[in-house]
Design a protein around this motif. Structure first.
Motif: not given
Length: 279
Positions: A66-75
């Motif tokens: 999977l190319e260029n996958v976005k992820a974030t943290d979890r506050q």
């Protein structure tokens, strides 16, 4: 501005205000350092950001990227969870203990407990093949597009993206007073990645376990306000690189993922410096 950024801004303002107050009361004087041989400990919290990442998955019935996958943290929402001994490790936290090798140089070990969550329902490019999974996703892929729904992939390092690291830090005296010292800290570090990966892939059961998955490298810049008693507050900016070639994705040993990305942390920590003081 999110809550965590507000906390950092307030902390930096407080640090400067307290020292300016000490200075205005004519408490300023150059005091020799007495760091060598001392220890320090701190605990605090982080907000994290990640660059996009290519994630490759390998198993008995598939091999795809999977190319260029976005992820974030979890506050974690601010509550008593942050301060109770039984729940304090649920939020994203930083813990560290260090020792001063010289008046200016310290060595320390710590855990940066970040959280990494692949954004659901995003559309990404997929290359590779899936055959024998028994799902609607069985196909050959060549620069195709797929939506990351839960029946295809849920992928998180949420308990967490644990960076167990060793750092060398150089502590610069900025200003000293009879009550406070204001310091700038620069450092570099390296360590192992020990994520607890929460993964649900191609209809398999959810898998969630700790695993040494790779390594990390980092640099750090911090501002530190320390009281003569040894208590201090510190604001940190920390960035680095993560490479994890051995991520477990299901209960089957053959199923693995790999990825690498850059991270950035904004940290607020509280600590205490203690131990032998040179005479």
């Amino acid at each position: 501005m999110c809550f965590f950024n507000k906390v950092i801004s307030i902390l930096i303002t407080l640090i400067l205000f307290l020292f300016q107050s000490a200075y205005s009361q004519e408490l300023y004087t150059l005091i020799p350092k007495k760091n060598k041989g001392q220890f320090y400990f701190y605990w605090g919290w982080n907000q994290s950001e990640y660059t996009r990442s290519d994630i490759s998955f390998r198993g008995a019935n598939y091999a795809f990227t999977l190319e260029n996958v976005k992820a974030t943290d979890r506050q974690t929402k601010l509550s008593s969870i942050y301060f109770k001994p039984g729940t304090a490790t649920i939020p994203q936290y930083n813990v560290r203990i260090g020792y001063f090798l010289t008046e200016d140089l310290s060595i320390s070990i710590g855990n940066d407990h970040m959280k990494y969550v692949v954004t659901q329902n995003q559309k990404v490019e997929i290359n590779g093949e899936i055959h024998g999974s028994g799902t609607v996703h069985d196909a050959d892929y060549d620069h195709d597009e797929v939506t990351l729904t839960e029946d295809f992939l849920k992928f998180e390092h949420t308990d967490g993206l644990n960076y167990e690291n060793i750092e060398l830090r150089y502590h610069y005296d900025w200003l000293n007073s009879k009550r406070f010292s204001l310091n700038i800290i620069e450092g570099v570090g390296a360590g192992i990645m020990l994520p607890k990966t929460n993964s649900k892939l191609l209809g398999n059961e959810r898998n969630d376990e700790f695993r040494v998955a790779g390594y990390g490298l980092n640099a750090i810049l911090a501002i530190n306000l320390k009281h003569k008693s040894g208590f201090f507050i510190q604001s940190e900016a920390k960035g680095g690189y993560v490479n994890m070639p051995d991520i477990r994705t299901t209960k089957f040993a053959a199923d693995k993922a790999e990825q690498d990305f850059f991270f950035f942390q904004y940290n607020v920590v509280f600590g205490f410096q203690f131990g032998r003081i040179r005479q």
